[in-house]
Scaffold this motif. Structure first.
Motif, PDB file in Angstrom:
ATOM      1  N   LEU A  29     -28.472 -65.901 -33.328  1.00  8.52           N
ATOM      2  CA  LEU A  29     -27.685 -67.092 -32.955  1.00  8.52           C
ATOM      3  C   LEU A  29     -28.598 -68.289 -32.743  1.00  8.52           C
ATOM      4  O   LEU A  29     -29.579 -68.213 -31.993  1.00  8.52           O
ATOM      5  CB  LEU A  29     -26.916 -66.811 -31.657  1.00  8.52           C
ATOM      6  CG  LEU A  29     -26.184 -68.014 -31.042  1.00  8.52           C
ATOM      7  CD1 LEU A  29     -25.014 -68.459 -31.907  1.00  8.52           C
ATOM      8  CD2 LEU A  29     -25.702 -67.694 -29.625  1.00  8.52           C
ATOM      9  N   GLU A  55     -22.070 -66.785 -23.703  1.00 10.07           N
ATOM     10  CA  GLU A  55     -21.093 -65.697 -23.897  1.00 10.07           C
ATOM     11  C   GLU A  55     -20.035 -66.096 -24.925  1.00 10.07           C
ATOM     12  O   GLU A  55     -19.607 -65.288 -25.748  1.00 10.07           O
ATOM     13  CB  GLU A  55     -20.441 -65.318 -22.565  1.00 10.07           C
ATOM     14  CG  GLU A  55     -21.408 -64.737 -21.529  1.00 10.07           C
ATOM     15  CD  GLU A  55     -22.127 -63.467 -21.994  1.00 10.07           C
ATOM     16  OE1 GLU A  55     -21.637 -62.788 -22.910  1.00 10.07           O
ATOM     17  OE2 GLU A  55     -23.201 -63.153 -21.437  1.00 10.07           O
ATOM     18  N   LYS A  82     -21.643 -66.146 -28.349  1.00  9.46           N
ATOM     19  CA  LYS A  82     -21.927 -64.747 -28.715  1.00  9.46           C
ATOM     20  C   LYS A  82     -20.661 -64.086 -29.283  1.00  9.46           C
ATOM     21  O   LYS A  82     -20.714 -63.399 -30.314  1.00  9.46           O
ATOM     22  CB  LYS A  82     -22.408 -63.993 -27.473  1.00  9.46           C
ATOM     23  CG  LYS A  82     -22.828 -62.578 -27.733  1.00  9.46           C
ATOM     24  CD  LYS A  82     -23.245 -61.903 -26.437  1.00  9.46           C
ATOM     25  CE  LYS A  82     -23.489 -60.431 -26.695  1.00  9.46           C
ATOM     26  NZ  LYS A  82     -23.584 -59.645 -25.493  1.00  9.46           N
ATOM     27  N   SER A  83     -19.522 -64.319 -28.599  1.00  9.02           N
ATOM     28  CA  SER A  83     -18.255 -63.748 -29.089  1.00  9.02           C
ATOM     29  C   SER A  83     -17.887 -64.307 -30.456  1.00  9.02           C
ATOM     30  O   SER A  83     -17.453 -63.564 -31.345  1.00  9.02           O
ATOM     31  CB  SER A  83     -17.107 -64.066 -28.123  1.00  9.02           C
ATOM     32  OG  SER A  83     -17.338 -63.464 -26.905  1.00  9.02           O
ATOM     33  N   PHE A 141     -19.886 -65.443 -32.706  1.00 15.51           N
ATOM     34  CA  PHE A 141     -20.829 -64.846 -33.653  1.00 15.51           C
ATOM     35  C   PHE A 141     -20.380 -63.436 -34.041  1.00 15.51           C
ATOM     36  O   PHE A 141     -20.254 -63.105 -35.222  1.00 15.51           O
ATOM     37  CB  PHE A 141     -22.219 -64.817 -33.001  1.00 15.51           C
ATOM     38  CG  PHE A 141     -23.349 -64.326 -33.879  1.00 15.51           C
ATOM     39  CD1 PHE A 141     -24.280 -65.218 -34.383  1.00 15.51           C
ATOM     40  CD2 PHE A 141     -23.507 -62.971 -34.169  1.00 15.51           C
ATOM     41  CE1 PHE A 141     -25.342 -64.780 -35.173  1.00 15.51           C
ATOM     42  CE2 PHE A 141     -24.550 -62.522 -34.957  1.00 15.51           C
ATOM     43  CZ  PHE A 141     -25.473 -63.425 -35.456  1.00 15.51           C
ATOM     44  N   GLU A 142     -20.126 -62.629 -33.015  1.00 14.64           N
ATOM     45  CA  GLU A 142     -19.783 -61.217 -33.275  1.00 14.64           C
ATOM     46  C   GLU A 142     -18.457 -61.083 -34.027  1.00 14.64           C
ATOM     47  O   GLU A 142     -18.346 -60.278 -34.951  1.00 14.64           O
ATOM     48  CB  GLU A 142     -19.723 -60.455 -31.951  1.00 14.64           C
ATOM     49  CG  GLU A 142     -21.112 -60.261 -31.339  1.00 14.64           C
ATOM     50  CD  GLU A 142     -21.082 -59.714 -29.920  1.00 14.64           C
ATOM     51  OE1 GLU A 142     -22.161 -59.389 -29.409  1.00 14.64           O
ATOM     52  OE2 GLU A 142     -19.983 -59.635 -29.322  1.00 14.64           O
ATOM     53  N   ASP A 143     -17.463 -61.894 -33.607  1.00 19.04           N
ATOM     54  CA  ASP A 143     -16.167 -61.820 -34.289  1.00 19.04           C
ATOM     55  C   ASP A 143     -16.271 -62.338 -35.718  1.00 19.04           C
ATOM     56  O   ASP A 143     -15.695 -61.777 -36.649  1.00 19.04           O
ATOM     57  CB  ASP A 143     -15.114 -62.657 -33.536  1.00 19.04           C
ATOM     58  CG  ASP A 143     -14.729 -62.006 -32.216  1.00 19.04           C
ATOM     59  OD1 ASP A 143     -15.102 -60.829 -32.019  1.00 19.04           O
ATOM     60  OD2 ASP A 143     -14.082 -62.667 -31.393  1.00 19.04           O
ATOM     61  N   GLY A 167     -18.959 -60.010 -37.694  1.00 18.89           N
ATOM     62  CA  GLY A 167     -18.684 -58.575 -37.682  1.00 18.89           C
ATOM     63  C   GLY A 167     -19.916 -57.752 -37.333  1.00 18.89           C
ATOM     64  O   GLY A 167     -19.942 -56.538 -37.535  1.00 18.89           O
ATOM     65  N   PHE A 168     -20.962 -58.405 -36.862  1.00 19.25           N
ATOM     66  CA  PHE A 168     -22.135 -57.676 -36.341  1.00 19.25           C
ATOM     67  C   PHE A 168     -22.709 -58.473 -35.179  1.00 19.25           C
ATOM     68  O   PHE A 168     -22.386 -59.656 -35.003  1.00 19.25           O
ATOM     69  CB  PHE A 168     -23.190 -57.436 -37.438  1.00 19.25           C
ATOM     70  CG  PHE A 168     -23.704 -58.683 -38.119  1.00 19.25           C
ATOM     71  CD1 PHE A 168     -24.714 -59.450 -37.548  1.00 19.25           C
ATOM     72  CD2 PHE A 168     -23.185 -59.089 -39.347  1.00 19.25           C
ATOM     73  CE1 PHE A 168     -25.191 -60.600 -38.173  1.00 19.25           C
ATOM     74  CE2 PHE A 168     -23.656 -60.248 -39.989  1.00 19.25           C
ATOM     75  CZ  PHE A 168     -24.647 -60.999 -39.390  1.00 19.25           C
ATOM     76  N   GLY A 169     -23.522 -57.849 -34.379  1.00 20.66           N
ATOM     77  CA  GLY A 169     -24.093 -58.515 -33.215  1.00 20.66           C
ATOM     78  C   GLY A 169     -25.489 -59.050 -33.498  1.00 20.66           C
ATOM     79  O   GLY A 169     -25.966 -59.026 -34.633  1.00 20.66           O
ATOM     80  N   PHE A 170     -26.140 -59.551 -32.447  1.00 19.18           N
ATOM     81  CA  PHE A 170     -27.518 -60.029 -32.603  1.00 19.18           C
ATOM     82  C   PHE A 170     -28.303 -59.645 -31.358  1.00 19.18           C
ATOM     83  O   PHE A 170     -27.728 -59.436 -30.287  1.00 19.18           O
ATOM     84  CB  PHE A 170     -27.546 -61.553 -32.803  1.00 19.18           C
ATOM     85  CG  PHE A 170     -27.012 -62.344 -31.636  1.00 19.18           C
ATOM     86  CD1 PHE A 170     -27.847 -62.758 -30.614  1.00 19.18           C
ATOM     87  CD2 PHE A 170     -25.659 -62.669 -31.551  1.00 19.18           C
ATOM     88  CE1 PHE A 170     -27.357 -63.481 -29.526  1.00 19.18           C
ATOM     89  CE2 PHE A 170     -25.157 -63.390 -30.472  1.00 19.18           C
ATOM     90  CZ  PHE A 170     -26.007 -63.792 -29.459  1.00 19.18           C
ATOM     91  N   ASP A 171     -29.621 -59.521 -31.512  1.00 12.86           N
ATOM     92  CA  ASP A 171     -30.427 -59.221 -30.327  1.00 12.86           C
ATOM     93  C   ASP A 171     -31.467 -60.299 -30.056  1.00 12.86           C
ATOM     94  O   ASP A 171     -32.314 -60.156 -29.183  1.00 12.86           O
ATOM     95  CB  ASP A 171     -31.074 -57.833 -30.430  1.00 12.86           C
ATOM     96  CG  ASP A 171     -32.002 -57.704 -31.623  1.00 12.86           C
ATOM     97  OD1 ASP A 171     -32.262 -58.725 -32.288  1.00 12.86           O
ATOM     98  OD2 ASP A 171     -32.476 -56.582 -31.880  1.00 12.86           O
TER      99      ASP A 171
END
Ligand SMILES: [Zn+2]
Length: 254
Positions: free
Chosen positions: A104, A124, A127-128, A130-132, A135-139
């Motif tokens: 992100l 937050e 982040k949501s 991004f994930e939505d 379809g994948f997350g980030f670290d």
């Protein structure tokens, strides 16, 4: 100065893929990604994507051909591009499939100074998105145009993700002694050229893919011009595909 030296100096400020390949050849053996417990000697290569998903993908493809993997940070609230449009999403998935990390690029310009709670809430939220959207997350994430109070957050981990400006990766000082930071912001090497900084044992290099093209453009005015033309071309294609009546006017924009 001999002609080879002159050519190298010319190349070093061309923002061309030849300059970029030369840079990769000098740094690739020392490259590591953002992670806990870094070695004593490392170079981290980071990309903040501000304007052009196309140019990000092109640079990602170039890196993959050179067997290099890096981290690309995308905004989710950019006024310049929508990372979740079908075309951009495909490009970002392609980029990811080449082995690059996607994180992100955290937009914070609208957060009131010193509002840490607001900063956490905004993180937050993005982040949501991004994930939505992906379809994948980030670290890992990087702040976009971080003000001083944001850079004063020195923790490596912020809200559960690695902060690219954390103290292991970035030294918050006008005269860093341990970790050299290099960036191509404003279409110039404001902190020196990376090839001239290789004596540092710890280096973070920020390259904005928007600044780079195959042939390169040294002149900042012409660079902007090309970027604007690319953007306009994309918008014209959008008008053409999303309306029936634009086709009568499309010829005017060739
Ligand atoms: Zn940025």
């Amino acid at each position: 100065m001999n002609s080879a030296a002159i050519n190298l100096e010319e190349l070093k400020n061309s923002f061309s893929y030849n300059e970029y390949r030369l840079l990769l050849s000098k740094i690739k053996l020392r490259l590591v990604s953002f992670k806990k417990n870094l070695p004593d000697n490392f170079i981290i290569l980071r990309h903040d994507v501000e304007f052009s998903v196309n140019r990000a993908l092109d640079l990602a493809i170039l890196e993959a051909k050179e067997s290099v993997q890096s981290t690309f940070f995308f905004q989710v609230k950019s006024p310049a591009y929508n990372p979740f449009s079908n075309t951009n999403l495909k490009k970002i998935m392609h980029l990811k499939s080449l082995g690059h990390k996607v994180g992100l690029h955290f937009y914070v310009s609208h957060i009131v100074q010193n509002d840490k709670e607001g900063l956490v809430k905004e993180f937050e939220k993005q982040k949501s998105l991004f994930e939505d959207g992906f379809g994948f997350g980030f670290d890992v994430f990087s702040f976009h145009r971080p003000p001083k109070w944001v850079l004063e957050i020195r923790d490596d981990i912020f809200c559960g993700a690695i902060n690219a400006y954390g103290s292991s990766f970035f030294e918050f000082s006008d005269n860093p002694l341990q970790i050299k930071y290099i960036a191509d912001s404003k279409h110039r090497w404001g902190y020196g050229h990376p090839i001239d900084a290789l004596a540092f044992s710890k280096i973070q290099i920020l390259i904005h893919p928007d600044e780079w093209t195959e042939k390169g453009e040294k002149d900042v005015g012409l660079f902007f011009n090309e970027l604007i033309e690319e953007h306009q071309k994309e918008f014209i294609e959008t008008l053409d595909s999303e309306t029936k009546h634009f086709s009568d006017f499309k010829e005017l924009y060739r």
